[in-house]
Design a protein around this motif. Structure first.
Motif, PDB file in Angstrom:
ATOM      1  N   ILE A  50     -53.714 -35.958 -17.834  1.00 11.37           N
ATOM      2  CA  ILE A  50     -52.347 -36.495 -17.865  1.00 11.37           C
ATOM      3  C   ILE A  50     -51.853 -36.567 -19.313  1.00 11.37           C
ATOM      4  N   ARG A  51     -52.714 -37.044 -20.196  1.00  9.27           N
ATOM      5  CA  ARG A  51     -52.325 -37.121 -21.610  1.00  9.27           C
ATOM      6  C   ARG A  51     -52.132 -35.721 -22.197  1.00  9.27           C
ATOM      7  N   TYR A  52     -52.993 -34.795 -21.821  1.00  5.73           N
ATOM      8  CA  TYR A  52     -52.970 -33.454 -22.402  1.00  5.73           C
ATOM      9  C   TYR A  52     -51.759 -32.650 -21.929  1.00  5.73           C
ATOM     10  N   TYR A  53     -51.512 -32.628 -20.626  1.00  7.87           N
ATOM     11  CA  TYR A  53     -50.448 -31.780 -20.086  1.00  7.87           C
ATOM     12  C   TYR A  53     -49.076 -32.443 -20.112  1.00  7.87           C
ATOM     13  N   LEU A  54     -49.034 -33.766 -19.952  1.00  9.15           N
ATOM     14  CA  LEU A  54     -47.748 -34.450 -19.799  1.00  9.15           C
ATOM     15  C   LEU A  54     -47.378 -35.311 -20.994  1.00  9.15           C
TER      16      LEU A  54
END
Length: 477
Positions: A334-338
């Motif tokens: 979630i942190r990486y993509y969004l």
């Protein structure tokens, strides 16, 4: 009927009551209505709710060592209630989570940036049994690998947490609708006055999602639901959903691939199929690609899918994203993509493939839940506090033999909700499985399959392990 003997525990969140015994504000109307009913009236409601499941043939199958046993799913007549604000949090968190999981699947079968940049170890992905090398280089239509997701949520005194994501062939939505129909019919006046949000339109939402994902140019796509057949544990649901969306219920032998397109055999000839809602596992989907001995799939189906001539919902290869080791990295996804913080927390998870996590797990078996990474349905796990020393030692030997096959988690104090047990209200542990649909946009109906551990003291809510179901009421603001 009173709640005088209803036991509260400050360490366990109760869905209806505050720790001091007062009903939660959004549960007050249900609480007052239940108090006004006599034991006989409540017993009659429960009996009619149970009979409705029996009359409808709403069953599941438990697989034992020697045979399969078909059973009626137990249903408790006392609904679980969520406020509108609680549901909005869950809805936002679930959409965020599935968006990231779809990005993850598109990435790992493509450039695999999340691996090369060190966010998730390559072996966690590539050594997962559900990782399908056959899907490398494939890009899912509209980037949607998972169009139908059933996420299991639990609540403790610390709030909601995601227990696991079911991304392959998630089941249980028919029980959500059947629970609603049975309880609503027996409590119609209370249902109306409580301003409960409807779930019965799920079929229309599912149909819109499937149409969203049809091959380009298909405005009125032919849709089929592919089932393994009558002996599958969820066959009732397959029939139910096919009726709900007006799709043909087919087995592999009913379909064929010709010149890269999929057709259904009918009494009037071949009819093209554009979207397949498949309830057949990857291994059995296409004998030319996966298991060559499969009689459940369709030869050439994956070729037709990769050419863009048919849509498969969900896509093959999605199982890597609901592996219990990969689960531990979803907040990082979630942190990486969004570039967002997760709205819903994971349960703390120890990966036994890590030497320090293995040592911690083996040293604390009596206080942990240990699971095989590829199992589901409550099978193949150890609940440390409820196991004997001999059972823990035997399980530890399995963990030592293949550490990468196991994860462990703390034993959670799952929230409890009132159930009608032998003519009186007793608390039982519950979880939730909402269903997220993802086509051109994410969609949820405001409800869930609420599972309940009906055995006193049990934390296992799975139907196959003695659990049952409840209706979930999401209230209008």
């Amino acid at each position: 009927m009173d709640f005088d003997s209803y036991a509260l525990d400050a360490d366990i969140y109760d869905e209806m009551f505050l720790p001091d015994g007062r009903p939660r504000e959004h549960c007050r109307e249900l609480y007052e209505a239940l108090k006004r009913l006599s034991p006989g009236e409540l017993g009659s409601i429960q009996e009619r709710v149970t009979r409705s499941f029996s009359n409808e043939g709403i069953t599941f199958t438990v697989y034992g060592d020697d045979e399969a046993d078909e059973r009626i799913i137990p249903i408790d007549c006392v609904p679980r209630v969520l406020s509108g604000a609680e549901w909005r949090l869950l809805e936002s968190g679930l959409i965020q989570r599935l968006t990231a999981l779809n990005r993850f699947l598109e990435d790992i079968y493509g450039e695999a940036r999340i691996i090369t940049e060190g966010v998730i170890p390559v072996e966690v992905v590539r050594e997962c049994p559900q990782y399908r090398v056959e899907m490398r280089g494939f890009s899912a239509p509209q980037g949607v690998w998972v169009a139908i997701c059933g996420t299991d949520l639990v609540r403790t005194n610390d709030g909601f947490q995601v227990l696991e994501d079911n991304l392959r062939v998630p089941s249980g939505v028919s029980y959500m609708i059947a629970n609603r129909k049975a309880v609503k019919t027996r409590m119609r006046r209370l249902y109306r006055s409580s301003r409960v949000r409807d779930v019965e339109h799920y079929g229309r939402v599912l149909l819109a999602t499937l149409r969203d994902l049809a091959p380009t140019g298909q405005s009125d796509p032919g849709i089929a639901l592919l089932t393994p057949g009558v002996y599958n544990s969820a066959f009732y649901e397959h029939m139910f959903l096919a009726r709900e969306i007006g799709a043909e219920l087919v087995e592999g032998r009913d379909l064929l691939v010709d010149d890269g397109f999929v057709y259904m055999r009918t009494t009037t000839g071949l009819r093209r199929v554009d979207v397949i809602y498949r309830r057949v596992d990857d291994d059995f989907l296409d004998p030319l690609v996966f298991r060559s001995d499969s009689l459940l799939g369709v030869p050439g189906l994956l070729h037709a899918y990769k050419r863009g001539n048919v849509s498969l919902v969900n896509a093959p290869g999605t199982g890597v994203a609901d592996d219990k080791s990969v689960y531990a990295y979803v907040p990082d996804m979630i942190r990486y993509y969004l570039s967002e913080e997760p709205l819903l927390a994971n349960v703390e998870t120890y990966l036994c493939r890590r030497p320090e996590d293995l040592e911690y797990t083996l040293d604390n078996l009596e206080s942990l839940v240990v699971k095989r990474v590829g199992e589901s349905g409550g099978y193949g796990m150890l609940v440390g506090p409820h196991a004997t020393p001999e059972e823990r030692e035997a399980y530890a030997a399995q963990v030592r033999a293949n550490p990468a096959d196991f994860v462990s988690q703390p034993v959670l104090a799952l929230s409890r909700a009132p159930c009608l047990i032998e003519g009186r209200f007793e608390p039982r542990h519950v979880d939730l499985r909402p269903f997220v649909l993802y086509g051109r946009e994410p969609r949820l109906v405001p409800g869930a399959f609420c599972r309940v551990a009906l055995r006193r003291g049990s934390l296992v809510v799975n139907s196959s392990q003695g659990g049952g179901g409840k209706d979930l009421w999401v209230l209008e603001d």
